[in-house]
Design an enzyme around this catalytic site. Structure first.
Site, short mmCIF file in Angstrom:
data_model
loop_
_atom_site.label_atom_id
_atom_site.label_comp_id
_atom_site.label_asym_id
_atom_site.label_seq_id
_atom_site.Cartn_x
_atom_site.Cartn_y
_atom_site.Cartn_z
N LEU A 66 23.99 86.02 57.10
CA LEU A 66 24.16 84.88 58.06
C LEU A 66 23.92 85.11 59.37
O LEU A 66 23.15 84.44 60.15
CB LEU A 66 25.39 84.36 57.65
CG LEU A 66 25.59 83.74 56.38
CD1 LEU A 66 26.85 83.04 56.20
CD2 LEU A 66 24.69 82.41 56.17
N GLY A 96 28.78 88.37 63.74
CA GLY A 96 29.91 87.72 64.27
C GLY A 96 30.58 88.77 64.91
O GLY A 96 30.19 89.88 65.21
N GLY A 111 31.49 92.50 63.51
CA GLY A 111 30.66 92.69 62.34
C GLY A 111 29.55 91.80 61.76
O GLY A 111 29.20 90.86 62.70
N LYS A 158 32.91 88.47 56.37
CA LYS A 158 32.63 89.13 57.52
C LYS A 158 33.05 90.44 57.16
O LYS A 158 34.29 90.90 56.83
CB LYS A 158 33.31 88.68 58.74
CG LYS A 158 33.01 89.32 60.11
CD LYS A 158 33.37 88.87 61.33
CE LYS A 158 34.68 88.62 61.69
NZ LYS A 158 35.19 88.15 63.00
N ASP A 204 37.70 84.22 73.74
CA ASP A 204 36.25 84.29 73.55
C ASP A 204 35.92 83.08 73.09
O ASP A 204 35.08 82.96 72.11
CB ASP A 204 36.19 85.40 72.48
CG ASP A 204 34.64 86.05 72.50
OD1 ASP A 204 34.12 85.78 73.53
OD2 ASP A 204 34.29 86.69 71.52
#
EC number: 2.7.11.1
Length: 456
Positions: free
Chosen positions: A92, A95, A98, A115, A213
Site C-alpha cells: 500500500l 508508513g 515501515g 505495517k 507527527d
C-alpha cells in the site's frame, strides 16, 4: 516525506519545569498512558517506565480494563499468509518506520492493513512499543483502530483496520487526473474530524498525548471520507503538574514542525496545533507543506501564505484552483482565520485544539450548496465591495470587514467574527433546548392536573 531528526538536541526525555502551565487538571476517569516504554505490559494494573537517569516512576492505570492490552497477538506466519508473503501486489505504501501491506486474515476474513517495521531502524522497536500501547489504551472514532501486533523474534508488525480511501495526502497531492478533487464540504468535514482526534489526545488522555507527527499522510480516510489519525510511533506524553513542556530530541516531518520545537526541542500541545494549521492550509490551498517543484518563494506553504493573510484582496488566491470557485467566500475567510491563528510563530498565541474543533465544527455544518452558488456569490461580492469602500474611508464596514483598523489584525478580526457566529449558533441551540424543556414541563403539569381532576 519521511521523519527526520534535526539539530543536535539532547536526548533527555525528562520533563523540564517552567514558570507557567497552560494545562488544567484532568479527570481521574480519563485514559492513562505511560511514557518511555521499554517493553509491552504484561496486563497488570501498573506500567513501569524508566527515565534516562535510571529512576523508575509508575503510572497507575484505571481498573476498568484500560490497562489491559486489548490488541490481538499474531504469529508472524499468520500475517505472512494474510499478505501472500508480503507480495508486491499487496503493498500500500510507506508508513512511519515501515512498509504497509493490505491483507486478509484467514481466521476471520477481515481485510486489514499490516505495517512491517524496518528491523534495521534505530528507533523502530521503541516506536512499535509506543504505538501498541497508545492505540490499545486510547480509543476514539477519529483514531485508527489497532487490531493486533506481532513481536515474533526480531519481527515487529502492527495490524490496523483497513482504511479503503487511503490518506488525505493521496487525495490532495497524488490524485489521478480522472479523479474528482475533494469538494469544499468534504474538506471541512475532514479537517473537523482530524481536529477532534487531536482534541481527544490533548484533552481526554491523562496525561495529555502530543502526537508530534501530524501531517496529511497520517490522516487516513474510511468510507465516507471519515478521517482517522494513524502512526503514533512519535507520540509523547505531554507535561504534567506545573510543567508546561516536554524537552525531547526533535523528530517530525519537515514543513510541519512548529518553529519553537524545531529550534529548542521544547514540545507542547501547541506544537501539534501548529502542525494542524499546516495541514488545514493544505486542505484550503491544495498545496504541499513543502514542494521543491514550486517557484522560489512558494516552496514552503506557510512562508508563502503568511503575507497573503494581510491582504484580503488576495484571500481568494489561497483557495485550491481545483475547487473551481465552488466554495462560500465568507467560509473561506473564516477557514483562513483559523489556519492563520494555528500557525502563529509564538506558541502562546495559537488557539487550543478544543477551540479549533468548535470553529471547524461550525464551518463543517455550514454546508455549501453549489445550486445556490450564484446568489451567495453575489452577496459575498457585495460584502467584498463594502470592505473596499471601507478602506477608502467610506462604507459601513459590514460583517465582511475582516481586518479592522490594521491589516496585520485581519486573522484576529476574522476569528472574532467567527466566534460571534458560533456564539449565536450556541445561543439559538440553547434557546431551543430551553423552549423544549419548558413545553415538556407544561405538558407534564397539564397532564398531572387532568389526572387529578379525573380522580376528583
Amino acid at each position: 516525506m519521511g521523519c527526520f531528526s534535526c539539530f543536535d538536541s539532547s536526548d533527555d526525555e525528562k520533563l523540564n519545569p517552567v514558570d507557567e502551565s497552560n494545562h488544567g487538571q484532568k479527570k481521574q476517569s480519563q485514559p492513562t498512558v505511560s511514557n518511555n516504554i521499554s517493553g509491552l505490559p504484561s496486563g497488570g494494573e501498573k506500567l513501569s517506565s524508566k527515565t534516562n537517569g535510571g529512576s523508575k516512576r509508575e503510572l497507575l492505570l484505571p481498573r476498568d480494563g484500560l490497562g489491559q492490552i486489548a490488541a490481538h497477538t499474531f504469529a508472524f506466519r499468520e500475517l505472512a499468509a494474510a499478505t501472500m508473503n508480503f507480495h508486491p501486489d499487496t503493498f500500500l505504501g510507506e508508513g512511519g518506520f515501515g512498509r504497509v501491506y493490505k491483507g486478509r486474515l484467514d481466521s476471520t476474513g477481515q481485510v486489514v492493513a499490516v505495517k512491517q517495521l524496518d528491523r534495521n531502524g534505530l528507533q523502530g522497536n521503541r516506536e512499535f512499543l509506543v504505538e501498541v500501547l497508545m492505540l490499545s489504551l486510547l480509543h476514539h472514532p477519529n483514531l485508527v483502530n489497532l487490531i493486533g501486533y506481532c513481536a515474533d523474534g526480531d519481527q515487529r508488525l502492527l495490524v490496523y483496520e483497513f482504511m479503503p480511501l487511503g490518506s488525505l495526502e493521496d487525495h490532495l497531492h497524488d490524485l489521478p487526473p480522472d479523479k474528482e478533487a475533494l469538494d469544499w464540504n468534504m474538506r471541512m468535514k475532514i479537517a473537523a474530524g482530524a481536529a477532534k482526534g487531536l482534541e481527544f489526545l490533548h484533552d481526554k488522555a491523562n496525561p495529555p498525548v502530543i502526537y508530534r507527527d501530524f501531517k496529511s499522510s497520517n490522516i487516513l480516510l474510511d468510507e465516507g471520507f471519515h478521517p482517522k489519525l494513524s502512526d503514533f510511533g512519535l507520540a509523547k506524553l505531554g507535561p504534567t503538574g506545573d510543567k508546561s513542556h516536554v524537552s525531547t530530541r526533535v523528530m517530525g516531518t519537515y514543513g510541519y514542525c512548529a518553529p519553537e520545537y524545531a529550534m529548542t526541542g521544547q514540545l507542547t500541545v501547541k506544537s501539534d496545533v501548529y502542525s494542524f494549521g499546516v495541514v488545514f492550509l493544505e486542505l484550503i490551498t491544495g498545496r504541499k507543506a513543502i514542494d521543491s517543484e514550486m517557484p522560489h518563494g512558494e516552496q514552503n506553504l506557510v512562508a508563502w501564505a503568511r503575507p497573503l493573510f494581510n491582504d484580503r484582496r488576495k484571500f481568494i488566491k489561497l483557495a485550491d484552483p481545483r475547487l473551481k470557485g465552488r466554495f462560500p467566500t465568507r467560509a473561506l475567510y473564516q477557514a483562513l482565520a483559523v489556519a492563520s491563528m494555528c500557525i502563529q510563530e509564538q506558541a502562546a498565541t495559537r488557539p487550543l485544539i478544543a477551540d479549533v474543533v468548535t470553529a471547524l465544527s461550525y464551518l463543517a455544518n455550514q454546508a455549501y450548496d453549489p445550486s445556490k452558488d450564484d446568489s451567495r456569490r453575489n452577496r459575498d461580492e457585495r460584502g467584498a465591495r463594502l470592505i473596499t469602500r471601507n478602506d477608502d474611508g467610506g462604507g459601513s464596514g459590514s460583517k465582511f470587514d475582516l481586518e479592522g483598523s490594521e491589516k496585520e489584525d485581519s486573522p484576529r478580526e476574522t476569528a472574532r467574527i467567527l466566534n460571534r457566529d458560533i456564539n449565536r449558533e450556541r445561543a439559538v441551540a440553547e434557546a431551543k433546548m430551553w423552549g423544549e424543556s419548558l413545553r415538556e414541563k407544561r405538558r407534564q403539569s397539564e397532564q398531572g392536573t387532568s389526572e387529578s381532576n379525573s380522580t376528583g
